[in-house]
Design an enzyme around this catalytic site. Structure first.
Site, PDB file in Angstrom:
ATOM      1  N   LYS A  88       4.350  44.421  29.019  1.00  0.00           N
ATOM      2  CA  LYS A  88       4.119  43.321  28.096  1.00  0.00           C
ATOM      3  C   LYS A  88       2.533  43.149  28.009  1.00  0.00           C
ATOM      4  O   LYS A  88       2.064  42.550  27.106  1.00  0.00           O
ATOM      5  CB  LYS A  88       4.987  42.150  28.638  1.00  0.00           C
ATOM      6  CG  LYS A  88       6.524  42.358  28.832  1.00  0.00           C
ATOM      7  CD  LYS A  88       7.025  42.023  27.349  1.00  0.00           C
ATOM      8  CE  LYS A  88       8.494  42.230  27.181  1.00  0.00           C
ATOM      9  NZ  LYS A  88       9.134  42.054  25.740  1.00  0.00           N
ATOM     10  N   GLU A 110       7.503  32.733  24.229  1.00  0.00           N
ATOM     11  CA  GLU A 110       8.669  32.722  24.593  1.00  0.00           C
ATOM     12  C   GLU A 110       8.932  33.723  25.620  1.00  0.00           C
ATOM     13  O   GLU A 110       8.194  34.741  25.653  1.00  0.00           O
ATOM     14  CB  GLU A 110       9.861  32.797  23.439  1.00  0.00           C
ATOM     15  CG  GLU A 110      10.087  34.307  23.041  1.00  0.00           C
ATOM     16  CD  GLU A 110       8.848  35.072  22.575  1.00  0.00           C
ATOM     17  OE1 GLU A 110       7.825  34.346  22.134  1.00  0.00           O
ATOM     18  OE2 GLU A 110       8.887  36.185  23.033  1.00  0.00           O
ATOM     19  N   SER A 367       9.501  50.515  31.867  1.00  0.00           N
ATOM     20  CA  SER A 367       8.788  49.621  31.168  1.00  0.00           C
ATOM     21  C   SER A 367       8.402  48.434  32.346  1.00  0.00           C
ATOM     22  O   SER A 367       7.583  47.793  32.018  1.00  0.00           O
ATOM     23  CB  SER A 367       9.643  49.021  30.214  1.00  0.00           C
ATOM     24  OG  SER A 367      10.875  48.394  30.600  1.00  0.00           O
TER      25      SER A 367
HETATM   26  C1  PLP Z   1      10.252  45.324  31.939  1.00  0.00           C
HETATM   27  C2  PLP Z   1      11.091  44.885  30.574  1.00  0.00           C
HETATM   28  N1  PLP Z   1      11.306  45.804  29.881  1.00  0.00           N
HETATM   29  C3  PLP Z   1      11.610  45.572  28.703  1.00  0.00           C
HETATM   30  C4  PLP Z   1      11.950  44.252  28.235  1.00  0.00           C
HETATM   31  C5  PLP Z   1      12.651  44.117  26.700  1.00  0.00           C
HETATM   32  O1  PLP Z   1      11.509  43.966  25.760  1.00  0.00           O
HETATM   33  P1  PLP Z   1      11.183  44.908  24.770  1.00  0.00           P
HETATM   34  O2  PLP Z   1      12.635  45.509  24.135  1.00  0.00           O
HETATM   35  O3  PLP Z   1      10.221  44.193  23.809  1.00  0.00           O
HETATM   36  O4  PLP Z   1      10.438  46.072  25.353  1.00  0.00           O
HETATM   37  C6  PLP Z   1      11.713  43.297  28.912  1.00  0.00           C
HETATM   38  C7  PLP Z   1      11.434  41.770  28.482  1.00  0.00           C
HETATM   39  O5  PLP Z   1      11.352  40.851  29.151  1.00  0.00           O
HETATM   40  C8  PLP Z   1      10.768  43.597  30.056  1.00  0.00           C
HETATM   41  O6  PLP Z   1      10.637  42.615  30.997  1.00  0.00           O
END
Ligand code: PLP
Length: 382
Positions: A88, A110, A367
């Site tokens: 993020k 948000e 992620s």
């Molecule tokens: C570690 C992590 N991965 C994935 C996501 C999902 O978001 P996105 O689909 O935009 O990557 C989030 C959302 O809070 C997150 O904290």
């Protein structure tokens, strides 16, 4: 994954469905993003902050024990090692730099899992901007650690008590705030969703994941991976890594939660300013999503993913909470990496798919890290 049409469409998806008061704000944002993205000084400042403050480039880690267990060569793109613990931060540093360029002094955001909120609070502290984060009351309870982190960083966290008290309701409140304060405030949206230019702009800020990963895979493997997998909430981490491989022969797999599978079970509709796949009932009312992970608990999905699915360039699979909990434990024990529950979805898909892809090479976007989820897992696992 190129530029959307002038109306902000990816095929039939996307667009700009917003109240009249927000049309000029979206137009200004698009113009400012376009100018900044073409400005070498902006790009150099962004790259420098992501490197010296954010910790980029994130490495690619080869998972030997997991690979031996599965019969699949597994590589992880380590966005969990970024400052604040997830991908993020890439988007937030980009958007707050833009907000500063536009002369805005206040940021609203948000958050679901709290990672986007923490990243936003962090960037606001770094740049001296006022920060307010909307978060569903249910998520405030399950992500207490991140709520405390945001407050420590100087942000105001407002619990949202409407609807299902999760991410979708937090987006509603953040948009309502932005409508009322648009002169001074930038809405720092956390994923590849919302009205044009957000889906495009956020994907471009996350493209760094895919660009780095492609070069790293070429160095490690001497070629592209066979499969690139990532979890999908709104879809920003998936869009980021996919954009590095969309022009290659790699198969792209997005992994949704079974209880929030907007692509798997949704139908086209408009939510939060754009047209995409959406969980809705026969009357068009938005259905509530469910996921063990707060960051994927969202009934819609970014419009570019809807487009990639409809043209068959990416495939979207769904996994259950139980599969995710198992994957969370497997990665922890076999590789010494405790994943966030969101990317544990992508690992869960890999565990299930492994028998059918023996001998192939899979790159998974990790992620975020699991610190925020440890208390929740402690309750579940005892
Ligand atoms: C570690 C992590 N991965 C994935 C996501 C999902 O978001 P996105 O689909 O935009 O990557 C989030 C959302 O809070 C997150 O904290």
């Amino acid at each position: 994954m190129g530029e959307p049409s002038p109306a902000g469409r990816f095929g039939q998806f996307g667009g700009r469905f917003v109240p009249e008061t927000l049309v000029p704000a979206c137009e200004d944002l698009e113009a400012e993003f376009r100018a900044a993205w073409g400005d070498p000084a902006f790009r150099a400042e962004l790259d420098g902050i992501l490197r010296d403050y954010g910790g980029r480039p994130s490495p690619v880690t080869e998972c030997h024990r997991l690979s031996d267990r599965l019969g699949v060569r597994v590589l992880l793109k380590r966005e969990d090692l970024n400052h604040t613990g997830s991908h993020k931060i890439n988007n937030v540093i980009g958007q707050t730099l833009l907000a500063r360029r536009m002369g805005k002094t206040r940021i609203v955001a948000e958050t679901g899992a709290g990672q986007h909120g923490v990243a936003t609070a962090t960037a606001c502290a770094l740049f001296g901007l006022e920060c307010k984060v909307y978060m569903g009351e249910v998520d405030v309870a399950r992500q207490a650690l991140n709520v405390f982190r945001m407050r420590l960083l100087g942000a105001e966290v407002e619990p949202v008590v409407s609807g299902s008290r999760t991410l979708k309701d937090a987006v509603n409140e953040a948009m309502r705030d932005w409508v009322a304060t648009v002169e001074t405030t930038h809405y720092c949206l956390g994923s590849v969703m919302g009205p044009h230019p957000y889906p495009w702009m956020v994907r471009e800020f996350q493209r760094v994941i895919g660009d780095e990963a492609r070069a790293q895979c070429l160095a490690v493997l001497g070629r592209d991976p066979d499969v690139v997998a990532a979890c999908v909430g709104g879809g920003s981490n998936a869009a980021g890594i996919f954009s590095g491989f969309v022009g290659t022969g790699a198969e792209l797999v997005g992994v949704e939660p079974a209880g929030g599978a907007a692509i798997g079970r949704g139908i086209p509709g408009v939510v939060h300013g754009s047209k995409s796949f959406l969980l809705q009932d026969e009357y068009g009312q938005v259905l509530e999503a469910h996921s063990i992970s707060a960051g994927l608990d969202y009934p819609g999905v970014g419009p570019e993913h809807a487009h990639l699915a409809s043209i068959g360039r990416a495939r979207y699979e769904a996994v259950t909470d139980d599969e995710v909990v198992a994957a969370f434990q497997v990665l922890s024990r076999l590789e010494g990496i405790i994943p966030a529950l969101e990317p544990a979805h992508a690992i869960a898909w890999l565990l299930r798919a492994a028998p059918g892809i023996q001998g192939r090479t899979v790159l998974v976007n990790l992620s975020g890290r699991g610190d925020k989820d440890v208390a929740q897992m402690m309750e579940r696992l005892g």
